[in-house]
Structures are given as structure tokens and as C-alpha cells.
Design a protein around this motif. Structure first.
Motif, PDB file in Angstrom:
ATOM      1  N   ILE A 172     -24.124   1.863  -6.661  1.00  0.00           N
ATOM      2  CA  ILE A 172     -23.589   0.541  -6.281  1.00  0.00           C
ATOM      3  C   ILE A 172     -22.078   0.571  -6.459  1.00  0.00           C
ATOM      4  N   LEU A 173     -21.355   0.167  -5.410  1.00  0.00           N
ATOM      5  CA  LEU A 173     -19.887   0.224  -5.435  1.00  0.00           C
ATOM      6  C   LEU A 173     -19.317  -1.071  -6.008  1.00  0.00           C
ATOM      7  N   ALA A 174     -18.599  -0.936  -7.106  1.00  0.00           N
ATOM      8  CA  ALA A 174     -18.074  -2.125  -7.772  1.00  0.00           C
ATOM      9  C   ALA A 174     -16.679  -1.873  -8.335  1.00  0.00           C
ATOM     10  N   GLY A 175     -15.957  -0.946  -7.717  1.00  0.00           N
ATOM     11  CA  GLY A 175     -14.661  -0.566  -8.280  1.00  0.00           C
ATOM     12  C   GLY A 175     -13.493  -1.367  -7.751  1.00  0.00           C
ATOM     13  N   GLY A 176     -13.684  -2.023  -6.601  1.00  0.00           N
ATOM     14  CA  GLY A 176     -12.557  -2.673  -5.918  1.00  0.00           C
ATOM     15  C   GLY A 176     -12.040  -3.886  -6.663  1.00  0.00           C
ATOM     16  N   LYS A 177     -10.778  -4.179  -6.412  1.00  0.00           N
ATOM     17  CA  LYS A 177     -10.157  -5.329  -7.061  1.00  0.00           C
ATOM     18  C   LYS A 177     -10.563  -6.626  -6.368  1.00  0.00           C
ATOM     19  N   PRO A 179     -12.864  -8.646 -11.613  1.00  0.00           N
ATOM     20  CA  PRO A 179     -13.210  -7.805 -10.466  1.00  0.00           C
ATOM     21  C   PRO A 179     -14.085  -8.606  -9.503  1.00  0.00           C
ATOM     22  N   LYS A 180     -13.942  -8.322  -8.209  1.00  0.00           N
ATOM     23  CA  LYS A 180     -14.643  -9.148  -7.217  1.00  0.00           C
ATOM     24  C   LYS A 180     -16.145  -9.260  -7.467  1.00  0.00           C
ATOM     25  N   VAL A 181     -16.784  -8.146  -7.839  1.00  0.00           N
ATOM     26  CA  VAL A 181     -18.246  -8.182  -7.993  1.00  0.00           C
ATOM     27  C   VAL A 181     -18.681  -9.085  -9.152  1.00  0.00           C
ATOM     28  N   LEU A 237     -16.448   6.062 -13.373  1.00  0.00           N
ATOM     29  CA  LEU A 237     -15.169   5.367 -13.230  1.00  0.00           C
ATOM     30  C   LEU A 237     -14.384   5.914 -12.041  1.00  0.00           C
ATOM     31  N   GLN A 238     -13.867   4.977 -11.243  1.00  0.00           N
ATOM     32  CA  GLN A 238     -13.019   5.349 -10.109  1.00  0.00           C
ATOM     33  C   GLN A 238     -11.599   4.864 -10.396  1.00  0.00           C
ATOM     34  N   GLU A 239     -10.698   5.803 -10.599  1.00  0.00           N
ATOM     35  CA  GLU A 239      -9.325   5.449 -10.963  1.00  0.00           C
ATOM     36  C   GLU A 239      -8.366   6.429 -10.325  1.00  0.00           C
ATOM     37  N   LEU A 269      -9.468   4.463  -4.094  1.00  0.00           N
ATOM     38  CA  LEU A 269      -8.950   4.937  -2.809  1.00  0.00           C
ATOM     39  C   LEU A 269      -9.966   4.774  -1.691  1.00  0.00           C
ATOM     40  N   GLY A 270     -10.852   3.814  -1.806  1.00  0.00           N
ATOM     41  CA  GLY A 270     -11.787   3.541  -0.719  1.00  0.00           C
ATOM     42  C   GLY A 270     -13.236   3.790  -1.110  1.00  0.00           C
ATOM     43  N   THR A 271     -14.127   3.333  -0.247  1.00  0.00           N
ATOM     44  CA  THR A 271     -15.563   3.382  -0.569  1.00  0.00           C
ATOM     45  C   THR A 271     -16.093   4.821  -0.631  1.00  0.00           C
ATOM     46  N   GLY A 272     -15.543   5.703   0.221  1.00  0.00           N
ATOM     47  CA  GLY A 272     -15.971   7.109   0.183  1.00  0.00           C
ATOM     48  C   GLY A 272     -15.522   7.746  -1.124  1.00  0.00           C
ATOM     49  N   LEU A 276     -24.996   0.916  -1.967  1.00  0.00           N
ATOM     50  CA  LEU A 276     -24.772  -0.487  -1.579  1.00  0.00           C
ATOM     51  C   LEU A 276     -23.441  -1.004  -2.120  1.00  0.00           C
ATOM     52  N   ASN A 277     -22.929  -2.031  -1.438  1.00  0.00           N
ATOM     53  CA  ASN A 277     -21.742  -2.738  -1.925  1.00  0.00           C
ATOM     54  C   ASN A 277     -22.149  -3.712  -3.021  1.00  0.00           C
ATOM     55  N   GLY A 278     -21.365  -3.749  -4.085  1.00  0.00           N
ATOM     56  CA  GLY A 278     -21.641  -4.702  -5.154  1.00  0.00           C
ATOM     57  C   GLY A 278     -21.290  -6.127  -4.785  1.00  0.00           C
ATOM     58  N   ASP A 279     -20.662  -6.334  -3.628  1.00  0.00           N
ATOM     59  CA  ASP A 279     -20.266  -7.689  -3.226  1.00  0.00           C
ATOM     60  C   ASP A 279     -21.154  -8.233  -2.111  1.00  0.00           C
ATOM     61  N   GLY A 280     -22.381  -7.707  -2.015  1.00  0.00           N
ATOM     62  CA  GLY A 280     -23.313  -8.186  -0.991  1.00  0.00           C
ATOM     63  C   GLY A 280     -24.588  -8.712  -1.638  1.00  0.00           C
ATOM     64  N   ILE A 289     -15.263  -6.345   9.220  1.00  0.00           N
ATOM     65  CA  ILE A 289     -16.455  -5.505   9.034  1.00  0.00           C
ATOM     66  C   ILE A 289     -16.294  -4.155   9.737  1.00  0.00           C
ATOM     67  N   GLY A 290     -17.265  -3.264   9.511  1.00  0.00           N
ATOM     68  CA  GLY A 290     -17.301  -2.013  10.259  1.00  0.00           C
ATOM     69  C   GLY A 290     -18.212  -2.194  11.468  1.00  0.00           C
ATOM     70  N   HIS A 291     -17.678  -1.867  12.651  1.00  0.00           N
ATOM     71  CA  HIS A 291     -18.469  -2.013  13.887  1.00  0.00           C
ATOM     72  C   HIS A 291     -19.302  -0.755  14.117  1.00  0.00           C
ATOM     73  N   VAL A 340     -16.714   2.083  13.146  1.00  0.00           N
ATOM     74  CA  VAL A 340     -15.269   1.883  13.260  1.00  0.00           C
ATOM     75  C   VAL A 340     -14.894   0.644  12.451  1.00  0.00           C
ATOM     76  N   GLU A 341     -14.034   0.837  11.460  1.00  0.00           N
ATOM     77  CA  GLU A 341     -13.584  -0.307  10.659  1.00  0.00           C
ATOM     78  C   GLU A 341     -12.757  -1.259  11.527  1.00  0.00           C
ATOM     79  N   HIS A 342     -12.873  -2.537  11.232  1.00  0.00           N
ATOM     80  CA  HIS A 342     -12.199  -3.555  12.042  1.00  0.00           C
ATOM     81  C   HIS A 342     -10.709  -3.248  12.191  1.00  0.00           C
ATOM     82  N   SER A 359     -22.883  -4.895  13.098  1.00  0.00           N
ATOM     83  CA  SER A 359     -21.978  -4.604  11.989  1.00  0.00           C
ATOM     84  C   SER A 359     -22.671  -3.871  10.858  1.00  0.00           C
ATOM     85  N   ASN A 360     -21.855  -3.143  10.116  1.00  0.00           N
ATOM     86  CA  ASN A 360     -22.334  -2.354   8.980  1.00  0.00           C
ATOM     87  C   ASN A 360     -22.486  -3.255   7.761  1.00  0.00           C
ATOM     88  N   SER A 361     -23.654  -3.215   7.131  1.00  0.00           N
ATOM     89  CA  SER A 361     -23.888  -4.041   5.944  1.00  0.00           C
ATOM     90  C   SER A 361     -23.212  -3.464   4.707  1.00  0.00           C
TER      91      SER A 361
HETATM   92  C1  UD1 Z   1     -17.117  -2.257   3.762  1.00  0.00           C
HETATM   93  C2  UD1 Z   1     -17.382  -1.240   4.883  1.00  0.00           C
HETATM   94  C3  UD1 Z   1     -17.619  -1.982   6.182  1.00  0.00           C
HETATM   95  C4  UD1 Z   1     -18.779  -2.949   6.018  1.00  0.00           C
HETATM   96  C5  UD1 Z   1     -18.502  -3.897   4.847  1.00  0.00           C
HETATM   97  C6  UD1 Z   1     -19.708  -4.772   4.590  1.00  0.00           C
HETATM   98  C7  UD1 Z   1     -16.089   0.755   4.362  1.00  0.00           C
HETATM   99  C8  UD1 Z   1     -14.875   1.545   4.657  1.00  0.00           C
HETATM  100  N1  UD1 Z   1     -16.253  -0.365   5.024  1.00  0.00           N
HETATM  101  O1  UD1 Z   1     -15.907  -2.921   4.100  1.00  0.00           O
HETATM  102  O2  UD1 Z   1     -17.925  -1.035   7.215  1.00  0.00           O
HETATM  103  O3  UD1 Z   1     -18.964  -3.685   7.225  1.00  0.00           O
HETATM  104  O4  UD1 Z   1     -18.221  -3.150   3.653  1.00  0.00           O
HETATM  105  O5  UD1 Z   1     -19.426  -5.734   3.616  1.00  0.00           O
HETATM  106  O6  UD1 Z   1     -16.893   1.185   3.560  1.00  0.00           O
HETATM  107  N2  UD1 Z   1     -15.073  -0.453  -3.617  1.00  0.00           N
HETATM  108  C9  UD1 Z   1     -14.919   0.485  -4.616  1.00  0.00           C
HETATM  109  N3  UD1 Z   1     -13.838   1.307  -4.594  1.00  0.00           N
HETATM  110  C10 UD1 Z   1     -12.908   1.257  -3.605  1.00  0.00           C
HETATM  111  C11 UD1 Z   1     -13.083   0.292  -2.577  1.00  0.00           C
HETATM  112  C12 UD1 Z   1     -14.177  -0.536  -2.617  1.00  0.00           C
HETATM  113  O7  UD1 Z   1     -15.734   0.576  -5.531  1.00  0.00           O
HETATM  114  O8  UD1 Z   1     -11.949   2.050  -3.640  1.00  0.00           O
HETATM  115  C13 UD1 Z   1     -16.238  -1.348  -3.677  1.00  0.00           C
HETATM  116  C14 UD1 Z   1     -15.854  -2.805  -3.751  1.00  0.00           C
HETATM  117  O9  UD1 Z   1     -15.782  -3.247  -5.101  1.00  0.00           O
HETATM  118  C15 UD1 Z   1     -16.983  -3.495  -3.006  1.00  0.00           C
HETATM  119  C16 UD1 Z   1     -17.467  -2.453  -2.023  1.00  0.00           C
HETATM  120  O10 UD1 Z   1     -16.947  -1.206  -2.478  1.00  0.00           O
HETATM  121  O11 UD1 Z   1     -18.033  -3.866  -3.855  1.00  0.00           O
HETATM  122  C17 UD1 Z   1     -16.982  -2.725  -0.602  1.00  0.00           C
HETATM  123  O12 UD1 Z   1     -15.575  -2.708  -0.600  1.00  0.00           O
HETATM  124  P1  UD1 Z   1     -14.742  -3.684   0.331  1.00  0.00           P
HETATM  125  O13 UD1 Z   1     -13.304  -3.392   0.128  1.00  0.00           O
HETATM  126  O14 UD1 Z   1     -15.195  -5.064   0.156  1.00  0.00           O
HETATM  127  O15 UD1 Z   1     -15.170  -3.137   1.757  1.00  0.00           O
HETATM  128  P2  UD1 Z   1     -15.119  -3.931   3.107  1.00  0.00           P
HETATM  129  O16 UD1 Z   1     -13.719  -3.980   3.552  1.00  0.00           O
HETATM  130  O17 UD1 Z   1     -15.841  -5.196   2.987  1.00  0.00           O
END
Ligand code: UD1
Ligand code: CA
Length: 459
Positions: A6-11, A20-22, A70-72, A75-78, A99-103, A138-140, A153-155, A168-170
């Protein structure tokens, strides 16, 4: 064995939050808690959460059985998923859910159906997608004219034409473990945001000749996330409606949902009526045949059957069958109102047990007290439980009668069936069946006004 990242590193810059957003709340619970519940409900037990921005806050919140990486810097979801390298390598022979932690609307049913689709097609990657109206941010999901998947393709990177794509990508995917490792090794940051996009995995695996699929959900709401406060409010509204609907279908009577906010973990019996402006949270459990509200707030309350709570606030306390409380009652932590208790207007109970059938109809404070059964509190009784330094308890025996405007200065004990005269300040314990009068005797001064003329001279 299945596992999940579960991705939860983003600000969550756009949320403009201190946390943190999540950790932003949907119906009074952090978004990530819903995601964890959905994953667990889908039967996936081995979970790794990627933390980053203010990671201590997320880590402190997570249940103990959840692993973290820990992600420090972020630099993105990948890049986020790469930080779980060890966890992923340990699962290279398994299917891995990401999965995204913000969904918070993603649910176990969708996760499981996507898994079946993923397995039955022998996919390396299955992305959960939906057709949405608002594609901002969103990602198309890009397909060729035959509908075959090409890439995501990211928006921000999309051409005007690609921005028209509504699929769109969930942000939720099933990956084959070994193929995920391969994809992560090949993700670069050549894009508009100079980030490592997890979404690039789709094209990478397709180019490597692997099977890829999109599981398109019918209910597009499950893919919604929250990037800002407006979207957070949208999620709250959807979540609130979903929970209320589920309860109504289970037989809970909500004649008007205005201001009715009920937490996901709350349990309510059938034929209980929930009236407007009522918020019910935490692990609250309510029985059948109750009337809760209007204007009530319950957090971690355990409520029996046939209870009336009218304009009440009940916190971390137990209310047994047949209790009738309110209006304007506050029951604070660690209290028990036993069967058939009646608590009326402007009564506060704290850290006390009130025995079966006892009554306190108006203007009373019962704090740090053990009250027996069938006790009658006169209007304006106060337990003086705090001397400025220490809290002490009052013990009130079965059947005691406490006259109006009594102060019970703790620690003090009132014996069974004892009586206290109105207006008494009780500092010494009272034996059973005794009457205690602790006030100055009334004095009458005949014709006092004529003698003293205390106010103004009569003309
Ligand atoms: C992401 C997807 C997008 C999709 C959307 C759905 C990518 C590049 N894009 O975009 O295709 O439609 O989710 O909601 O994946 N996070 C980290 N570390 C990072 C960046 C993000 O852990 O460096 C976490 C965030 O905390 C979050 C999740 O990943 O929980 C998604 O990140 P977010 O920046 O919200 O991605 P979107 O721009 O919404
Ligand atoms: Ca997002």
C-alpha cells in the motif's frame, strides 16, 4: 500466498494538510484504514505499507501486523514500490496487490474479482480501471483501436486527444511477483513530473511480451481517491451514503439522513431509529428497538435494546437495556448506566456506575461514583469528587434517596435506603436507613422588614 503493498509515502501537497495525505479522515477515520480493511477483507494478510512524508505518524497508526518500508525522498509511485524490494523478492512466486493509500472506496469484492480475472487470463499485470467523467489528474488507460491495452498515460503527460480517454487507472493492480520485479528494474523518470511512475509497468510488461489486462469495474466510485479537500468531501459523502444504505437494508430505521454520520465499524440492531444530526462513531454497538437522536453523539458506546438517547453525548461507556436518557445528557468515559436507568436534562455522568432503575432526572453531576440500584437523585445533586489535588469516589447504596441540591463531598458513603435532606452538604458517611440533614436550621424573624426597612424608605 497473496500479499499487498500500500502506497502511503506521499505528502499530498494539494490537501494542504499538516498530516500525510493518507491520514486525512473520511468519516472520522484515516483514509488508509479503509484500504487496509479492504485488503484484509479480501483475505490478504501479508501487507507492507510504504511510508515517507511524516512516516512516524503513519507508522504509529498502523496495526502491529503491518510491515513498513521507508521511501525517502519520495520520487513517485514506482519509486515507492521499489522501496519494498525485500518484501517483494520474498513474494516473487506470488501475486502481489498494489494499492494507493488514498483510495478508501476500494473494496474486497473488487479486489477479489480482479484477482480471479488476473489469474484466469494468466496476466503479469491487471490494472483495475473505471470509466469516469472527471479525468483531471488521473492516469488514462490507452488502448489501440481493437481495444488492446497499450499503456497508462498520466494526465500531465497526456496529449489533448489522450485527455479525452475516460477509462482511468484506479491505482490498484495485481502483479505477478517476478514480473513486478522485472518492471521495477525498467521504470525511468522521463516524464513531465520527473517521477518514477508505477503506471509505466503496464507498457514495460506488454513490451516484454507478457499478458496484461484491465479489470473494468462497473461502480466507478470504488476507484475514486482524494487529492484535495474537495475530493475528500466527495469521498465522505459517498462513504456516508454507502454506510447509511447498508444499515437501512439491515433494518435500521433512518427516516431522514440529514446530519446522520455513522462510522463504518458501528453495529446497529434492526428497528432502531436514528434521528437527524446524530453522529455514531468508533466501535459503537447499539441493540434493537432503540431511538437514538436527534442531535446525539456516540463514540465507542455499547448500547442495549430499547434505549432512548435524546440529545445525548455518550463516550466510551455502556448503556444497558431500557435506559431513557436526555435531553442534554453527557456520559463520559468509563461509565455504566445499568438497566432501566433514567437520566434527564443537564445530567453528567463520569467514570461511574449507576445501578439498575436509578433515577437522576435533572441538573446533576455524578462523577467517580458507585451508585446502587433504585437510587433517587434530587434535582441539583453534585458529587464533589475533586479537592483540587485528588479525585475521590462516592459510594451510594441501593434505594438511597438524595434530596435536591445535595453536595456529596467525596470520599463519602451513603448507606442503603438512607435519606439525605434537601440542601445538605454531606462530608461524613451515612449509615443505612438513616436520615442525614446537613444544613443550617431555618430561622424566622417576624416583621423584620418593618423593623429594619432594609431597602428603601416607604413614602
Ligand atoms: C496515481 C496514478 C494514476 C491513477 C491515480 C488514481 C501514478 C503515476 N499515477 O496518480 O495513474 O489514476 O493514482 O488515484 O501512479 N505515493 C508514495 N510515494 C510517492 C508518490 C506517491 O508513496 O513518491 C503514494 C501516495 O501517498 C498515494 C499514492 O501513492 O497514497 C498515489 O499517489 P498520488 O500522488 O496521489 O498519485 P496520483 O497523482 O493520484
Ligand atoms: Ca491520488
Amino acid at each position: 500466498m497473496k500479499c499487498a503493498v500500500i502506497l502511503a509515502g506521499g505528502k499530498g501537497t494539494r490537501m494542504k494538510a499538516d498530516c500525510p495525505k493518507v491520514m486525512c479522515n473520511v468519516i472520522f477515520k484515516p483514509m488508509i484504514s479503509y484500504v487496509i480493511d479492504a485488503v484484509k477483507d479480501a483475505g490478504v494478510r501479508d501487507i507492507c505499507v510504504i511510508t515517507g512524508y511524516k512516516h512516524e505518524e503513519v507508522e504509529a497508526y498502523l496495526p502491529e501486523d503491518i510491515k513498513t518500508a521507508l521511501q525517502e525522498p519520495q520520487l513517485g509511485t514506482g519509486h515507492a514500490v521499489m522501496q519494498a524490494g525485500e518484501f517483494i523478492r520474498a513474494h516473487s512466486g506470488d501475486e502481489i496487490l498494489i494499492l494507493n493509500g488514498d483510495g478508501p472506496l476500494m473494496d474486497a469484492e473488487t479486489i477479489n474479482k480482479a484477482y480471479e480475472y488476473h489469474k484466469s487470463n494468466g496476466n503479469s499485470i491487471t490494472v483495475i480501471s473505471a470509466i469516469v467523467d472527471d479525468t483531471e489528474g488521473i492516469g488514462h488507460i490507452k488502448r489501440d483501436k481493437n481495444g488492446t491495452l497499450l499503456k497508462i498515460v498520466e494526465h500531465k503527460d497526456a496529449t489533448a486527444e489522450e485527455k479525452q480517454i475516460r477509462e482511468s487507472n484506479s491505482g490498484c493492480y495485481w502483479f505477478n511477483g517476478a514480473d513486478l520485479i522485472y518492471a521495477l528494474e525498467n521504470i525511468t523518470n522521463e516524464n513531465a513530473q520527473k517521477e518514477y511512475y508505477l503506471t509505466d509497468s503496464l507498457e514495460i510488461l506488454i513490451s516484454a511480451g507478457k499478458n496484461a489486462g484491465a479489470y473494468v469495474v462497473e461502480n466507478s466510485e470504488v476507484v475514486l481517491g482524494a487529492n484535495d479537500r474537495k475530493q475528500l468531501n466527495d469521498l465522505n459523502n459517498i462513504m456516508r451514503r454507502n454506510i447509511n444504505t447498508r444499515l437501512m437494508l439491515d433494518g435500521v430505521d433512518i427516516p431522514c439522513t440529514d446530519g446522520v454520520i455513522i462510522g463504518k465499524d458501528v453495529k446497529i440492531g434492526n428497528s432502531t431509529v436514528i434521528l437527524p444530526n446524530t453522529i455514531i462513531l468508533g466501535n459503537t454497538v447499539i441493540g434493537s428497538g432503540c431511538t437514538i437522536g436527534p442531535n446525539s453523539y456516540l463514540d465507542n458506546a455499547v448500547v442495549g435494546n430499547n434505549v432512548i438517547l435524546d440529545n445525548c453525548k455518550i463516550l466510551d461507556s455502556e448503556v444497558e437495556d431500557g435506559v431513557d436518557a436526555g435531553p442534554f445528557v453527557k456520559v463520559r468515559a468509563n461509565s455504566v448506566l445499568k438497566k432501566g436507568v433514567h437520566i434527564g436534562n443537564f445530567v453528567e455522568v463520569k467514570n461511574s456506575v449507576v445501578g439498575e432503575g436509578s433515577k437522576s432526572a435533572h441538573l446533576t453531576y455524578i462523577g467517580d461514583s458507585d451508585v446502587g440500584r433504585d437510587v433517587n437523585f434530587g434535582c441539583g445533586t453534585v458529587t464533589c469528587n475533586y479537592d483540587g489535588k485528588n479525585k475521590s469516589r462516592c459510594v451510594i447504596g441501593d434505594g438511597a434517596f438524595i434530596g435536591c441540591n445535595t453536595n456529596l463531598v467525596a470520599p463519602v458513603e451513603v448507606g442503603e435506603q438512607a435519606y439525605i435532606a434537601a440542601g445538605s452538604t454531606i462530608t461524613d458517611s451515612i449509615p443505612e436507613k438513616a436520615l442525614s440533614i446537613a444544613r443550617a436550621r431555618q430561622v424566622i424573624k417576624e416583621s423584620w422588614v418593618d423593623i429594619k426597612k432594609p431597602y428603601k424608605e416607604k413614602k
